[in-house]
Design a protein around this motif. Structure first.
Motif, PDB file in Angstrom:
ATOM      1  N   HIS A 185       0.695  -1.215   0.257  1.00 35.04           N
ATOM      2  CA  HIS A 185       0.100  -0.435  -0.159  1.00 35.04           C
ATOM      3  C   HIS A 185       1.145   1.182   0.187  1.00 35.04           C
ATOM      4  O   HIS A 185       1.686   0.929   0.549  1.00 35.04           O
ATOM      5  N   LEU A 186       0.369   2.259  -0.793  1.00 40.80           N
ATOM      6  CA  LEU A 186       0.819   3.429  -0.725  1.00 40.80           C
ATOM      7  C   LEU A 186       0.078   5.067  -0.628  1.00 40.80           C
ATOM      8  O   LEU A 186      -0.803   4.379  -1.127  1.00 40.80           O
ATOM      9  N   TYR A 187       0.164   5.741   0.765  1.00 38.89           N
ATOM     10  CA  TYR A 187      -0.321   6.534   0.447  1.00 38.89           C
ATOM     11  C   TYR A 187       0.533   7.864  -0.493  1.00 38.89           C
ATOM     12  O   TYR A 187       1.931   8.361   0.221  1.00 38.89           O
ATOM     13  N   VAL A 188      -0.267   8.710  -0.501  1.00 36.27           N
ATOM     14  CA  VAL A 188       0.132   9.417  -1.320  1.00 36.27           C
ATOM     15  C   VAL A 188      -1.079  10.959  -0.880  1.00 36.27           C
ATOM     16  O   VAL A 188      -1.628  11.001  -0.429  1.00 36.27           O
ATOM     17  N   THR A 189      -0.003  11.725   0.024  1.00 35.43           N
ATOM     18  CA  THR A 189      -0.659  12.711   1.363  1.00 35.43           C
ATOM     19  C   THR A 189      -0.307  14.128   0.160  1.00 35.43           C
ATOM     20  O   THR A 189       1.032  14.354  -0.661  1.00 35.43           O
ATOM     21  N   SER A 190      -1.128  15.432   0.383  1.00 36.57           N
ATOM     22  CA  SER A 190      -1.005  16.695  -0.440  1.00 36.57           C
ATOM     23  C   SER A 190      -0.003  17.636   0.598  1.00 36.57           C
ATOM     24  O   SER A 190      -0.396  18.530   0.526  1.00 36.57           O
TER      25      SER A 190
END
Length: 181
Positions: free
Chosen positions: A117-122
């Protein structure tokens, strides 16, 4: 939505160079062994080695497999959907919000990898560093307080020394009440 499995039969190391077909009995024994033992599983690794990334960061996913006859073809899946087929084991991209989710891969003669799982935060993390004008204001206030405190110290010290001299020259008489005056 099905996830394909490679059905190519691995060739022996000596057969790879000659590209000749194997003996039918060898094929049958190999398929029996593969069905009994199962195909080796591919593994997804992320570079950089953390699963939380910022939007606009570059991410590289590596699909690794340990098998005798490694093929170059790699299939990539994002949240269960096929996204790309390529002849190299890495998949690189610039992260966006849509890139969050589970990634899986499959190489020739391997089974589908477990998801990563990859989490991309802005927004970048909240910075606790104040802008320069806060630092300048803080330094000026500290200097002002130091100057006032120093002046107050010397003023009190001067008053105490002058009053101590007055007490040395006078005799002090204690009275018990108004009648002693």
């Amino acid at each position: 939505m099905g996830i394909p499995t490679f059905l190519a039969l691995p060739a022996a190391r000596s057969d790879r160079a000659a590209c000749t077909s194997c003996h039918p009995l060898d094929h049958m024994l190999l398929w029996t062994a593969l069905l009994f033992l199962g195909l080796p599983k591919a593994v997804v690794n992320i570079q950089p080695a953390w699963i939380n990334v910022l939007k606009e960061d570059y991410v590289t996913l590596m699909c690794q497999a340990t098998n005798l006859c490694e093929g170059n073809l790699t299939l990539w899946f994002h949240n269960g959907s096929f996204i790309q087929s390529q002849n190299q084991s890495s998949y690189s991209f610039k992260a966006s919000s849509n890139d969050s989710g589970d990634y899986r891969c499959q190489r020739e003669q391997t089974s589908l990898s477990d998801p990563v799982h990859l989490y991309v935060t802005s927004g970048p993390a909240i910075l606790l560093i104040f802008p320069p004008w806060y630092q300048i204001t803080f330094c000026l206030v500290m200097a002002l307080l130091f100057a006032v405190d120093t002046e107050l110290y010397f003023s009190v010290q001067r008053d105490l020394q002058s009053s101590a001299g007055d007490w040395k020259n006078c005799k002090v008489r204690w009275s018990q009440g108004p009648q002693d005056k």
